[in-house]
Write a protein that holds these residues in place. Structure first.
Motif, PDB file in Angstrom:
ATOM      1  N   ALA A   1      33.160  48.271  43.740  1.00  0.00           N
ATOM      2  CA  ALA A   1      32.807  47.509  44.951  1.00  0.00           C
ATOM      3  C   ALA A   1      31.419  46.883  44.837  1.00  0.00           C
ATOM      4  N   THR A   2      30.559  47.460  44.015  1.00  0.00           N
ATOM      5  CA  THR A   2      29.192  46.949  43.860  1.00  0.00           C
ATOM      6  C   THR A   2      29.110  45.777  42.880  1.00  0.00           C
ATOM      7  N   PHE A   3      30.218  45.431  42.240  1.00  0.00           N
ATOM      8  CA  PHE A   3      30.233  44.349  41.249  1.00  0.00           C
ATOM      9  C   PHE A   3      29.893  43.028  41.930  1.00  0.00           C
ATOM     10  N   GLY A   4      28.883  42.347  41.426  1.00  0.00           N
ATOM     11  CA  GLY A   4      28.441  41.074  42.004  1.00  0.00           C
ATOM     12  C   GLY A   4      29.252  39.903  41.483  1.00  0.00           C
ATOM     13  N   LEU A   5      29.810  39.130  42.392  1.00  0.00           N
ATOM     14  CA  LEU A   5      30.578  37.944  42.024  1.00  0.00           C
ATOM     15  C   LEU A   5      29.636  36.772  41.788  1.00  0.00           C
ATOM     16  N   ARG A   6      30.015  35.891  40.857  1.00  0.00           N
ATOM     17  CA  ARG A   6      29.225  34.713  40.537  1.00  0.00           C
ATOM     18  C   ARG A   6      30.107  33.476  40.513  1.00  0.00           C
ATOM     19  N   HIS A   7      29.474  32.338  40.734  1.00  0.00           N
ATOM     20  CA  HIS A   7      30.161  31.061  40.534  1.00  0.00           C
ATOM     21  C   HIS A   7      30.661  31.029  39.088  1.00  0.00           C
ATOM     22  N   GLY A   8      31.901  30.633  38.879  1.00  0.00           N
ATOM     23  CA  GLY A   8      32.484  30.592  37.540  1.00  0.00           C
ATOM     24  C   GLY A   8      33.343  31.794  37.211  1.00  0.00           C
ATOM     25  N   ASP A   9      33.166  32.901  37.952  1.00  0.00           N
ATOM     26  CA  ASP A   9      34.048  34.056  37.766  1.00  0.00           C
ATOM     27  C   ASP A   9      35.442  33.676  38.258  1.00  0.00           C
ATOM     28  N   ALA A  10      36.421  34.462  37.863  1.00  0.00           N
ATOM     29  CA  ALA A  10      37.762  34.344  38.421  1.00  0.00           C
ATOM     30  C   ALA A  10      38.217  35.750  38.793  1.00  0.00           C
ATOM     31  N   VAL A  11      38.722  35.898  39.995  1.00  0.00           N
ATOM     32  CA  VAL A  11      39.189  37.186  40.498  1.00  0.00           C
ATOM     33  C   VAL A  11      40.697  37.265  40.301  1.00  0.00           C
ATOM     34  N   VAL A  12      41.177  38.364  39.720  1.00  0.00           N
ATOM     35  CA  VAL A  12      42.611  38.608  39.571  1.00  0.00           C
ATOM     36  C   VAL A  12      42.978  39.661  40.604  1.00  0.00           C
ATOM     37  N   ALA A  13      43.894  39.298  41.505  1.00  0.00           N
ATOM     38  CA  ALA A  13      44.283  40.188  42.597  1.00  0.00           C
ATOM     39  C   ALA A  13      45.796  40.343  42.643  1.00  0.00           C
ATOM     40  N   VAL A  14      46.232  41.491  43.168  1.00  0.00           N
ATOM     41  CA  VAL A  14      47.648  41.803  43.317  1.00  0.00           C
ATOM     42  C   VAL A  14      47.894  42.135  44.783  1.00  0.00           C
ATOM     43  N   GLY A  15      49.018  41.645  45.303  1.00  0.00           N
ATOM     44  CA  GLY A  15      49.384  41.939  46.681  1.00  0.00           C
ATOM     45  C   GLY A  15      50.586  41.120  47.096  1.00  0.00           C
ATOM     46  N   ASP A  16      50.901  41.154  48.389  1.00  0.00           N
ATOM     47  CA  ASP A  16      51.988  40.297  48.871  1.00  0.00           C
ATOM     48  C   ASP A  16      51.426  38.907  49.145  1.00  0.00           C
ATOM     49  N   ALA A  17      52.306  37.975  49.467  1.00  0.00           N
ATOM     50  CA  ALA A  17      51.908  36.572  49.631  1.00  0.00           C
ATOM     51  C   ALA A  17      50.815  36.383  50.676  1.00  0.00           C
ATOM     52  N   SER A  18      50.907  37.052  51.815  1.00  0.00           N
ATOM     53  CA  SER A  18      49.907  36.858  52.863  1.00  0.00           C
ATOM     54  C   SER A  18      48.557  37.453  52.470  1.00  0.00           C
ATOM     55  N   ALA A  19      48.578  38.599  51.784  1.00  0.00           N
ATOM     56  CA  ALA A  19      47.329  39.218  51.333  1.00  0.00           C
ATOM     57  C   ALA A  19      46.635  38.330  50.299  1.00  0.00           C
ATOM     58  N   LEU A  20      47.424  37.750  49.397  1.00  0.00           N
ATOM     59  CA  LEU A  20      46.842  36.890  48.367  1.00  0.00           C
ATOM     60  C   LEU A  20      46.332  35.584  48.953  1.00  0.00           C
ATOM     61  N   ALA A  21      47.007  35.082  49.970  1.00  0.00           N
ATOM     62  CA  ALA A  21      46.510  33.874  50.658  1.00  0.00           C
ATOM     63  C   ALA A  21      45.167  34.175  51.318  1.00  0.00           C
ATOM     64  N   ALA A  22      45.021  35.366  51.877  1.00  0.00           N
ATOM     65  CA  ALA A  22      43.758  35.749  52.509  1.00  0.00           C
ATOM     66  C   ALA A  22      42.650  35.861  51.465  1.00  0.00           C
ATOM     67  N   VAL A  23      42.947  36.427  50.300  1.00  0.00           N
ATOM     68  CA  VAL A  23      41.954  36.518  49.219  1.00  0.00           C
ATOM     69  C   VAL A  23      41.513  35.111  48.813  1.00  0.00           C
ATOM     70  N   ARG A  24      42.495  34.240  48.591  1.00  0.00           N
ATOM     71  CA  ARG A  24      42.178  32.861  48.167  1.00  0.00           C
ATOM     72  C   ARG A  24      41.324  32.169  49.218  1.00  0.00           C
ATOM     73  N   ASP A  25      41.681  32.302  50.479  1.00  0.00           N
ATOM     74  CA  ASP A  25      40.932  31.645  51.552  1.00  0.00           C
ATOM     75  C   ASP A  25      39.496  32.173  51.641  1.00  0.00           C
ATOM     76  N   LEU A  26      39.328  33.486  51.564  1.00  0.00           N
ATOM     77  CA  LEU A  26      37.995  34.067  51.640  1.00  0.00           C
ATOM     78  C   LEU A  26      37.121  33.648  50.460  1.00  0.00           C
ATOM     79  N   LEU A  27      37.676  33.708  49.256  1.00  0.00           N
ATOM     80  CA  LEU A  27      36.886  33.424  48.062  1.00  0.00           C
ATOM     81  C   LEU A  27      36.548  31.942  47.902  1.00  0.00           C
ATOM     82  N   THR A  28      37.433  31.085  48.359  1.00  0.00           N
ATOM     83  CA  THR A  28      37.169  29.647  48.215  1.00  0.00           C
ATOM     84  C   THR A  28      36.486  29.058  49.428  1.00  0.00           C
TER      85      THR A  28
END
Length: 163
Positions: A134-161
């Motif tokens: 959880a302490t891992f710092g995200l940076r511009h240029g990173d790519a996050v790989v996530a697993v979940g159902d369609a709505s959970a993944l849409a939420a990840v995409r929306d938050l990160l972008t």
């Protein structure tokens, strides 16, 4: 070391590289999971000199011997693995972190449990950080790989972008 990725239609991908001593080699990642280590002729860089076919757990063992972490190669394979495991509704995505992301410069834990998805890796340059804390710092240029159902993944995409 610069690695170039070439699509091999109906086969998979070839990851080619040249060592500091000028030796040209590649790894061919077949769609069925097989990996070929290819060494090219020094005098004719387009001509194959040797090929070593690796199957099953052999590619992972060779990666460990070389001191490399296991790399998440294709999110599509992860998705297929989920389907094969009969995990209905589970999907995997890769979300690049744009410069405008509200999470660039923040800890992964700031996403919290707001999405219902699980971040399984962060791709950074030529590194793959699996099961990032959880302490891992995200940076511009990173790519996050996530697993979940369609709505959970849409939420990840929306938050990160930031959409």
């Amino acid at each position: 070391m610069l690695v170039d990725r070439t699509v091999l239609p109906k086969i998979g991908y070839m990851y080619g590289f040249t060592t500091a001593k000028g030796q040209r080699a590649a790894v061919v990642a077949h769609r069925d999971g097989r990996r070929d280590l290819v060494l090219f002729d020094h005098s004719a860089p387009d001509r194959t000199r040797h090929t070593v076919a690796l199957t099953g757990g052999e590619p992972g063992t060779v990666a460990q011997l070389l001191g490399s972490p296991v790399v998440i190669d294709h999110v599509a394979h992860l998705t297929q693995d989920l389907a094969d495991a009969q995990a209905p509704g589970l999907q995997a995505i890769r979300v690049p972190i744009p410069a405008t992301s509200p999470y660039a410069g923040r800890a992964l834990g700031d996403l919290g449990s707001r999405t219902g998805a699980c971040v399984v890796a962060v791709l950074r340059g030529d590194r793959t950080v699996t099961a990032p804390p959880a302490t891992f710092g995200l940076r511009h240029g990173d790519a996050v790989v996530a697993v979940g159902d369609a709505s959970a993944l849409a939420a990840v995409r929306d938050l990160l972008t930031g959409d």
